[in-house]
Design a protein around this motif. Structure first.
Motif, PDB file in Angstrom:
ATOM      1  N   GLU A 343       0.816  -1.204   0.000  1.00 27.08           N
ATOM      2  CA  GLU A 343       0.000   0.000   0.000  1.00 27.08           C
ATOM      3  C   GLU A 343       0.850   1.254   0.000  1.00 27.08           C
ATOM      4  OE1 GLU A 343      -3.710   0.708   2.526  1.00 27.08           O
ATOM      5  OE2 GLU A 343      -2.254   2.042   3.507  1.00 27.08           O
ATOM      6  N   ILE A 344       0.635   2.106  -1.017  1.00 27.63           N
ATOM      7  CA  ILE A 344       1.033   3.512  -0.968  1.00 27.63           C
ATOM      8  C   ILE A 344      -0.235   4.294  -1.330  1.00 27.63           C
ATOM      9  CG2 ILE A 344       3.419   2.962  -1.596  1.00 27.63           C
ATOM     10  CD1 ILE A 344       2.833   4.261  -4.354  1.00 27.63           C
ATOM     11  N   ALA A 345      -0.175   5.615  -1.350  1.00 32.24           N
ATOM     12  CA  ALA A 345      -1.396   6.386  -1.589  1.00 32.24           C
ATOM     13  C   ALA A 345      -1.152   7.495  -2.602  1.00 32.24           C
ATOM     14  CB  ALA A 345      -1.909   6.981  -0.281  1.00 32.24           C
ATOM     15  N   SER A 346      -2.268   7.984  -3.149  1.00 30.71           N
ATOM     16  CA  SER A 346      -2.242   9.132  -4.054  1.00 30.71           C
ATOM     17  C   SER A 346      -2.298  10.434  -3.265  1.00 30.71           C
ATOM     18  CB  SER A 346      -3.441   9.052  -5.008  1.00 30.71           C
ATOM     19  OG  SER A 346      -3.418   7.863  -5.761  1.00 30.71           O
ATOM     20  N   GLY A 347      -2.304  11.544  -3.989  1.00 37.11           N
ATOM     21  CA  GLY A 347      -2.342  12.849  -3.364  1.00 37.11           C
ATOM     22  C   GLY A 347      -3.738  13.259  -2.920  1.00 37.11           C
ATOM     23  N   LEU A 348      -3.780  14.319  -2.087  1.00 32.41           N
ATOM     24  CA  LEU A 348      -5.033  14.883  -1.589  1.00 32.41           C
ATOM     25  C   LEU A 348      -5.136  16.339  -2.032  1.00 32.41           C
ATOM     26  CD1 LEU A 348      -5.082  13.797   2.181  1.00 32.41           C
ATOM     27  CD2 LEU A 348      -6.601  12.940   0.399  1.00 32.41           C
ATOM     28  N   GLY A 349      -6.377  16.827  -2.123  1.00 36.60           N
ATOM     29  CA  GLY A 349      -6.596  18.250  -2.325  1.00 36.60           C
ATOM     30  C   GLY A 349      -5.891  18.804  -3.543  1.00 36.60           C
ATOM     31  N   ASP A 350      -5.130  19.871  -3.356  1.00 35.96           N
ATOM     32  CA  ASP A 350      -4.463  20.536  -4.473  1.00 35.96           C
ATOM     33  C   ASP A 350      -3.453  19.639  -5.174  1.00 35.96           C
ATOM     34  OD1 ASP A 350      -5.920  22.706  -3.698  1.00 35.96           O
ATOM     35  OD2 ASP A 350      -4.220  24.004  -3.220  1.00 35.96           O
ATOM     36  N   LEU A 351      -2.986  18.591  -4.505  1.00 34.36           N
ATOM     37  CA  LEU A 351      -1.984  17.692  -5.100  1.00 34.36           C
ATOM     38  C   LEU A 351      -2.594  16.371  -5.546  1.00 34.36           C
ATOM     39  CD1 LEU A 351       1.053  18.326  -2.716  1.00 34.36           C
ATOM     40  CD2 LEU A 351       0.705  19.191  -5.035  1.00 34.36           C
ATOM     41  N   GLU A 352      -3.908  16.295  -5.624  1.00 30.75           N
ATOM     42  CA  GLU A 352      -4.549  15.066  -6.103  1.00 30.75           C
ATOM     43  C   GLU A 352      -4.101  14.780  -7.535  1.00 30.75           C
ATOM     44  OE1 GLU A 352      -9.048  13.181  -6.701  1.00 30.75           O
ATOM     45  OE2 GLU A 352      -8.782  15.212  -5.902  1.00 30.75           O
ATOM     46  N   GLY A 353      -3.648  13.543  -7.758  1.00 36.77           N
ATOM     47  CA  GLY A 353      -3.192  13.138  -9.077  1.00 36.77           C
ATOM     48  C   GLY A 353      -1.773  13.530  -9.407  1.00 36.77           C
ATOM     49  N   GLU A 354      -1.117  14.290  -8.512  1.00 33.04           N
ATOM     50  CA  GLU A 354       0.221  14.798  -8.817  1.00 33.04           C
ATOM     51  C   GLU A 354       1.334  14.106  -8.034  1.00 33.04           C
ATOM     52  OE1 GLU A 354       0.562  19.023  -8.643  1.00 33.04           O
ATOM     53  OE2 GLU A 354      -1.358  19.366  -9.648  1.00 33.04           O
ATOM     54  N   ILE A 355       1.010  13.483  -6.898  1.00 32.05           N
ATOM     55  CA  ILE A 355       2.051  12.846  -6.092  1.00 32.05           C
ATOM     56  C   ILE A 355       1.607  11.464  -5.631  1.00 32.05           C
ATOM     57  CG2 ILE A 355       3.034  15.014  -5.232  1.00 32.05           C
ATOM     58  CD1 ILE A 355       1.534  14.476  -2.562  1.00 32.05           C
ATOM     59  N   PHE A 356       2.616  10.628  -5.349  1.00 31.13           N
ATOM     60  CA  PHE A 356       2.429   9.429  -4.533  1.00 31.13           C
ATOM     61  C   PHE A 356       2.840   9.801  -3.115  1.00 31.13           C
ATOM     62  CE2 PHE A 356       3.824   7.486  -8.675  1.00 31.13           C
ATOM     63  CZ  PHE A 356       2.618   6.903  -9.005  1.00 31.13           C
ATOM     64  N   ARG A 357       2.108   9.286  -2.129  1.00 27.64           N
ATOM     65  CA  ARG A 357       2.490   9.499  -0.733  1.00 27.64           C
ATOM     66  C   ARG A 357       2.972   8.162  -0.166  1.00 27.64           C
ATOM     67  NH1 ARG A 357      -2.016  11.738   2.542  1.00 27.64           N
ATOM     68  NH2 ARG A 357      -3.368  10.512   1.173  1.00 27.64           N
ATOM     69  N   ILE A 358       4.267   8.112   0.122  1.00 30.05           N
ATOM     70  CA  ILE A 358       4.908   6.873   0.564  1.00 30.05           C
ATOM     71  C   ILE A 358       5.390   7.075   1.995  1.00 30.05           C
ATOM     72  CG2 ILE A 358       6.669   5.151   0.087  1.00 30.05           C
ATOM     73  CD1 ILE A 358       6.755   6.154  -2.795  1.00 30.05           C
ATOM     74  N   GLY A 359       4.781   6.352   2.907  1.00 28.03           N
ATOM     75  CA  GLY A 359       5.149   6.455   4.304  1.00 28.03           C
ATOM     76  C   GLY A 359       6.404   5.669   4.623  1.00 28.03           C
ATOM     77  N   CYS A 360       7.104   6.116   5.627  1.00 25.12           N
ATOM     78  CA  CYS A 360       8.250   5.377   6.167  1.00 25.12           C
ATOM     79  C   CYS A 360       8.199   5.616   7.675  1.00 25.12           C
ATOM     80  CB  CYS A 360       9.549   5.888   5.557  1.00 25.12           C
ATOM     81  SG  CYS A 360      10.970   4.812   5.865  1.00 25.12           S
ATOM     82  N   MET A 361       7.312   4.857   8.331  1.00 24.55           N
ATOM     83  CA  MET A 361       6.909   5.194   9.689  1.00 24.55           C
ATOM     84  C   MET A 361       6.959   3.985  10.609  1.00 24.55           C
ATOM     85  SD  MET A 361       3.686   7.772   8.959  1.00 24.55           S
ATOM     86  CE  MET A 361       2.773   6.712   7.850  1.00 24.55           C
ATOM     87  N   GLY A 362       7.516   4.217  11.797  1.00 25.03           N
ATOM     88  CA  GLY A 362       7.450   3.214  12.840  1.00 25.03           C
ATOM     89  C   GLY A 362       8.014   1.869  12.429  1.00 25.03           C
ATOM     90  N   HIS A 363       7.209   0.809  12.626  1.00 21.89           N
ATOM     91  CA  HIS A 363       7.650  -0.546  12.309  1.00 21.89           C
ATOM     92  C   HIS A 363       7.790  -0.757  10.806  1.00 21.89           C
ATOM     93  CE1 HIS A 363       8.466  -4.682  13.195  1.00 21.89           C
ATOM     94  NE2 HIS A 363       7.387  -5.142  12.588  1.00 21.89           N
ATOM     95  N   SER A 364       7.160   0.112  10.003  1.00 22.30           N
ATOM     96  CA  SER A 364       7.322   0.025   8.548  1.00 22.30           C
ATOM     97  C   SER A 364       8.659   0.578   8.081  1.00 22.30           C
ATOM     98  CB  SER A 364       6.191   0.781   7.843  1.00 22.30           C
ATOM     99  OG  SER A 364       4.952   0.122   7.981  1.00 22.30           O
ATOM    100  N   ALA A 365       9.311   1.387   8.910  1.00 24.08           N
ATOM    101  CA  ALA A 365      10.569   2.023   8.518  1.00 24.08           C
ATOM    102  C   ALA A 365      11.729   1.056   8.730  1.00 24.08           C
ATOM    103  CB  ALA A 365      10.783   3.313   9.312  1.00 24.08           C
ATOM    104  N   ARG A 366      11.739   0.004   7.897  1.00 18.25           N
ATOM    105  CA  ARG A 366      12.768  -1.032   7.978  1.00 18.25           C
ATOM    106  C   ARG A 366      13.429  -1.194   6.604  1.00 18.25           C
ATOM    107  NH1 ARG A 366       9.589  -6.050   9.522  1.00 18.25           N
ATOM    108  NH2 ARG A 366       7.795  -4.833   8.812  1.00 18.25           N
ATOM    109  N   PRO A 367      14.701  -1.590   6.556  1.00 21.05           N
ATOM    110  CA  PRO A 367      15.383  -1.710   5.274  1.00 21.05           C
ATOM    111  C   PRO A 367      14.661  -2.603   4.270  1.00 21.05           C
ATOM    112  CG  PRO A 367      16.973  -1.802   7.056  1.00 21.05           C
ATOM    113  CD  PRO A 367      15.624  -1.799   7.696  1.00 21.05           C
ATOM    114  N   GLU A 368      14.156  -3.756   4.735  1.00 23.76           N
ATOM    115  CA  GLU A 368      13.510  -4.670   3.794  1.00 23.76           C
ATOM    116  C   GLU A 368      12.261  -4.055   3.167  1.00 23.76           C
ATOM    117  OE1 GLU A 368      12.500  -6.372   8.016  1.00 23.76           O
ATOM    118  OE2 GLU A 368      14.060  -5.161   7.038  1.00 23.76           O
ATOM    119  N   ASN A 369      11.549  -3.240   3.925  1.00 24.43           N
ATOM    120  CA  ASN A 369      10.359  -2.586   3.380  1.00 24.43           C
ATOM    121  C   ASN A 369      10.726  -1.533   2.345  1.00 24.43           C
ATOM    122  OD1 ASN A 369       8.873  -4.125   5.148  1.00 24.43           O
ATOM    123  ND2 ASN A 369       7.807  -2.418   6.098  1.00 24.43           N
ATOM    124  N   VAL A 370      11.792  -0.784   2.620  1.00 24.27           N
ATOM    125  CA  VAL A 370      12.213   0.259   1.692  1.00 24.27           C
ATOM    126  C   VAL A 370      12.675  -0.354   0.370  1.00 24.27           C
ATOM    127  CG1 VAL A 370      13.961   2.029   1.321  1.00 24.27           C
ATOM    128  CG2 VAL A 370      12.757   1.922   3.498  1.00 24.27           C
TER     129      VAL A 370
END
Length: 403
Positions: A343-370
């Motif tokens: 799972e990654i996500a698209s943009g919101l509001g003024d940036l809808e359709g213009e960006i991917f939003r890729i989290g790197c947070m908490g337990h997800s912030a691991r080398p294998e996930n990146v």
């Protein structure tokens, strides 16, 4: 009667055992939950006024103070999602007739404005384009022009991937005009540097499902003595009974008197998530997020993609990546789910359709996930005809992680 009972059984819905997919969560939240947190949630319930639960409440408050870097007495997990903590902050501090200064530089500044209006406040804005931080000079000018009672800002804007620098300058300017400061720390708490006391933030709220890697349901909130004095001296009750901090003070304060039934399992969960923060050490945790997200950033840039935020206010916990020309961002997200359980996500509001939003947070912030997200994203984009070099992306990611 037997026939009636048989008919009722036959008409009952038939639902299979719960088997949710095993996704890798690298979007804007929730993030992957640590197995220890899931185990904590499977432990037996006790009552919300049980002496053992009151001890747990004390421990959660102590751990939250450590994570917020504050000594604030009024530090609690609000029963609800991050939006409940946000509404508790704004709906209690903003009184009818108050003026609140809010930012225009992202989706969640707009949500601040909406909640302030519902609380009976008058909203004025300090302008900055989406994808840029607030400038201290612009904030000072807006404070001088409008003389607000409350100033709000988003420390880590989830919609744009921007980390607000110069926090101490913003709070000093606000306090020069006797305004209380409310900070949205939903995507920063536990992931990037945040120092509530040192930076003179009066109120900060967050969500547990991002850098704390905890299921939503009990959301961090902290208030200074000055902010709580304003709450307790209100002439008119807040419009929400459930989120009235003068009533919640009776439950989370010294009395431990009944207000509502706390989400006990969610309190167990945030306790364990915060224990993991304390065991790692908050500054080491900030460093881990920066290193791991830096490898992700190196990989997407080496692949040929562009970050939305410049380096000086890049937000490690939420990486906003520009969508390549000719690519349907929604189709990319769909294929990552279908083909990679990612799972990654698209943009919101003024940036809808213009960006991917890729989290790197908490337990997800691991080398294998990146490595996984750079590999999968490169594969899907290349198959859709985008001008990318997936191999260069993976190589750069591995090199950055090695360093």
């Amino acid at each position: 009667m037997a026939q009636d009972a048989s008919n009722e059984t036959a008409d009952a819905p038939s639902v299979d055992e719960l088997t949710p997919p095993d996704r890798t969560l690298m979007g804007p939240g929730p993030s992957d939950v640590h197995p220890r947190v899931l185990r904590a949630m499977s432990t037996p319930l006790v009552g919300h006024l049980d002496p053992s639960f009151i001890e747990i409440m004390d421990e959660v408050q102590e751990l939250l103070r450590y994570t917020f870097r504050t000594d604030n007495r009024w530090t609690i997990p609000v029963s609800g999602t991050g939006s409940a903590a946000m509404e508790a902050a704004i709906g209690n501090v903003v009184e009818p007739g108050d003026t609140m200064l809010v930012p225009t530089n992202g989706y969640f500044g707009g949500r601040m404005a909406s909640m302030a209006r519902r609380a009976g406040g008058e909203v004025v804005e300090v302008d900055a384009p989406w994808g840029e931080p607030l400038e201290p000079a612009a904030v000072s000018d807006a404070l001088a022009e409008h003389d607000p009672d409350v100033f709000g800002f988003v420390h880590a804007e989830t919609s744009t991937g921007v980390l607000q620098p110069d926090v101490s300058e913003l709070t000093a300017a606000a306090h020069d005009h006797d305004a209380l400061v409310i900070a949205d720390t939903v995507t920063s708490l536990g992931g990037v540097e945040l120092r509530v006391d040192e930076w003179d933030v009066d109120v900060a709220y967050s969500g547990p499902q991002k850098c704390l890697s905890c299921p939503p349901g009990a959301s961090p909130l902290t208030l200074s003595d000055a902010a709580m004095d304003k709450v307790l001296s209100r002439e008119e009750d807040p419009r929400s009974w459930y989120l009235d901090l003068s009533l919640l003070e009776g439950y989370w304060g010294d009395d431990r008197s009944y207000h509502h039934t706390a989400p006990i399992t969610n309190v167990y969960a945030i306790r364990e998530a915060l224990r993991l923060v304390a065991e790692e050490g908050i500054e080491r945790r900030w460093d881990r997020h920066e290193r791991t997200a830096g490898a992700l950033k190196a990989g997407v840039e080496a692949m040929g993609l562009e970050m939305n935020a410049p380096d000086e206010y890049w937000l490690p916990s939420l990486n906003a990546v520009r969508v390549p020309d000719g690519v349907d961002d929604g189709a990319v997200c769909d294929r990552l789910i279908e083909e990679y359980d990612l799972e990654i996500a698209s943009g919101l509001g003024d940036l809808e359709g213009e960006i991917f939003r890729i989290g790197c947070m908490g337990h997800s912030a691991r080398p294998e996930n990146v490595i996984y997200v750079v590999t999968a994203l490169g594969d899907v984009l290349e198959s859709m005809g985008a001008d990318v070099d997936p191999g260069a992306g993976v190589t750069a990611t591995r090199r950055a992680l090695g360093e």
